[in-house]
Design a protein around this motif. Structure first.
Motif, short mmCIF file in Angstrom:
data_model
loop_
_atom_site.label_atom_id
_atom_site.label_comp_id
_atom_site.label_asym_id
_atom_site.label_seq_id
_atom_site.Cartn_x
_atom_site.Cartn_y
_atom_site.Cartn_z
N UNK A 50 16.65 102.81 61.72
CA UNK A 50 16.37 102.15 63.00
C UNK A 50 17.22 102.81 64.08
N UNK A 51 16.57 103.25 65.13
CA UNK A 51 17.27 103.83 66.27
C UNK A 51 16.82 103.11 67.53
N UNK A 52 17.73 102.36 68.13
CA UNK A 52 17.40 101.56 69.31
C UNK A 52 17.43 102.43 70.55
N UNK A 53 16.38 102.35 71.35
CA UNK A 53 16.28 103.11 72.60
C UNK A 53 16.61 102.25 73.81
N UNK A 54 16.41 100.94 73.70
CA UNK A 54 16.68 100.12 74.86
C UNK A 54 16.41 98.65 74.62
N UNK A 55 16.69 97.86 75.65
CA UNK A 55 16.50 96.41 75.63
C UNK A 55 15.54 96.02 76.75
N UNK A 56 14.69 95.05 76.46
CA UNK A 56 13.75 94.51 77.45
C UNK A 56 13.97 93.01 77.50
N UNK A 57 14.61 92.55 78.57
CA UNK A 57 15.06 91.17 78.67
C UNK A 57 14.20 90.45 79.70
N UNK A 58 13.45 89.46 79.24
CA UNK A 58 12.51 88.74 80.08
C UNK A 58 13.13 87.41 80.53
N UNK A 59 13.54 87.34 81.79
CA UNK A 59 14.17 86.14 82.34
C UNK A 59 15.23 85.60 81.38
N UNK A 60 16.23 86.41 81.04
CA UNK A 60 17.21 86.01 80.03
C UNK A 60 17.95 84.73 80.44
N UNK A 61 18.25 83.94 79.43
CA UNK A 61 18.83 82.62 79.62
C UNK A 61 20.35 82.72 79.66
N UNK A 62 20.91 82.67 80.88
CA UNK A 62 22.34 82.70 81.09
C UNK A 62 22.73 81.52 81.98
#
Length: 320
Positions: free
Chosen positions: A183-195
């Motif tokens: 597994x090689x992660x290229x990036x993150x896609x965060x949809x309206x992240x809950x903070x």
């Protein structure tokens, strides 16, 4: 709230209302009239961690030889559902429909994860489960994953609490990239992240009575999800506290990119923008988009988001 899928009891426990959020079974039959096939796998039976894998129907039309090399395979999207860490399932119908749409539109192999929920299992249980899913995937011998998924082009994504989860799992994963191979992660896609956080932001105050997600409900959800005794300035809730995690620099050094889809009229929008600025300050290549629909719970599968999602995945794959 009327039609809210969770009832909070006087003793601090909760009752989930299953009829409010219907579920959809997996559909592995290629003869089904669906844009993406799906099937479920158990990851950890004792913890009820499992995944649903989505394969775009169009992939079956390819000759087997066309997917024999990584260059011809499909990106691998690992998705975490939302629900404030308290409700929703990987099998919830809205989540199922969203994942199959993303799988078909990009196209990509999508894996959505079932993780333990609070308050029965407070954070960091969900983050632990997310990492367990990554370790399961790296050794999986499932035919769909082996034949169609490009393990060298992996993305972590999630909506709302799932966006928070994808970020926290991403931080952990950045510290053990060699252990996660292939597994090689290229990036993150965060949809309206809950903070959130203790000090109120302008968007939180302005939208205190938001019909979809009022501020009082937000506070209650965090009380249920955070470790006992923690407040909303815990790092699980407030990613900017203390200048952010030191592992952000690790993500930057790995060349990971981050796309964030901000809810313009979301009570959490100021938090999401602050977070994006933090990543940028620490050298992470970021892409930001704004949802103008005006509601936290809508447009997760709208055409604008699907377009942004696809462009980000394809551009990240080409530049990697």
């Amino acid at each position: 709230m009327e039609n809210f899928p969770v009832r909070i009891n006087a003793d601090g426990t909760i009752t989930r209302e299953p009829d409010v959020l219907p579920r959809t079974p997996a559909k592995p039959d290629p003869n089904d009239n669906t844009i993406a096939l799906s099937k479920d796998f158990t990851v950890n039976e004792s913890k009820n961690i499992w995944v649903r894998i989505f394969l775009p129907h169009q992939a079956l039309n390819n000759n087997n030889n066309t997917c024999s090399s990584s260059s011809a395979k499909l990106p691998l999207i690992i998705h975490f559902h939302g629900g404030g860490f308290v409700f929703i399932s990987a099998a919830t119908s809205t989540n199922h429909e969203y994942c199959q749409l993303i799988a078909a539109q990009i196209p990509a192999v999508v894996v959505t994860a079932e993780y333990r929920l609070a308050p029965e299992h407070r954070l960091p249980a969900a983050y632990d489960d997310g990492m367990e899913v990554l370790h399961w995937l790296k050794t999986s011998q499932d035919g769909w994953l082996q034949q169609y998924a490009d393990f060298s082009s992996c993305f972590l994504t999630g909506d709302s609490a799932g966006g928070n989860l994808a970020y926290r799992v991403g931080l952990r994963a950045s510290a053990i990239v060699d252990d996660l191979l292939p597994l090689t992660i290229k990036g993150l896609i965060l949809i309206k992240p809950y903070f959130s956080g203790v000090k109120r932001t302008e968007s939180e105050l302005r939208l205190e009575k938001d019909p979809d997600f009022p501020l009082a409900l937000n506070d209650t959800m965090w009380e249920l999800a955070l470790p006992l005794g923690a407040d909303r300035d815990h790092e699980y809730c407030n990613p900017t506290v203390g200048g952010g995690s030191k592992l952000i620099e690790k993500m930057s050094s790995l060349g990971w990119r981050v796309m964030e889809y901000v809810g313009f009229a979301d009570p959490m929008s100021d938090r999401q923008i602050e977070f994006l600025k933090l990543l940028e300050q620490k050298g992470v290549a970021v892409v930001g988009h704004v949802d103008g629909s005006g509601h936290r719970s809508r447009d997760f599968a709208g055409p604008a988001l699907c377009g942004y999602f696809k462009d980000f995945v394809l551009s990240s794959t080409k530049t990697a």
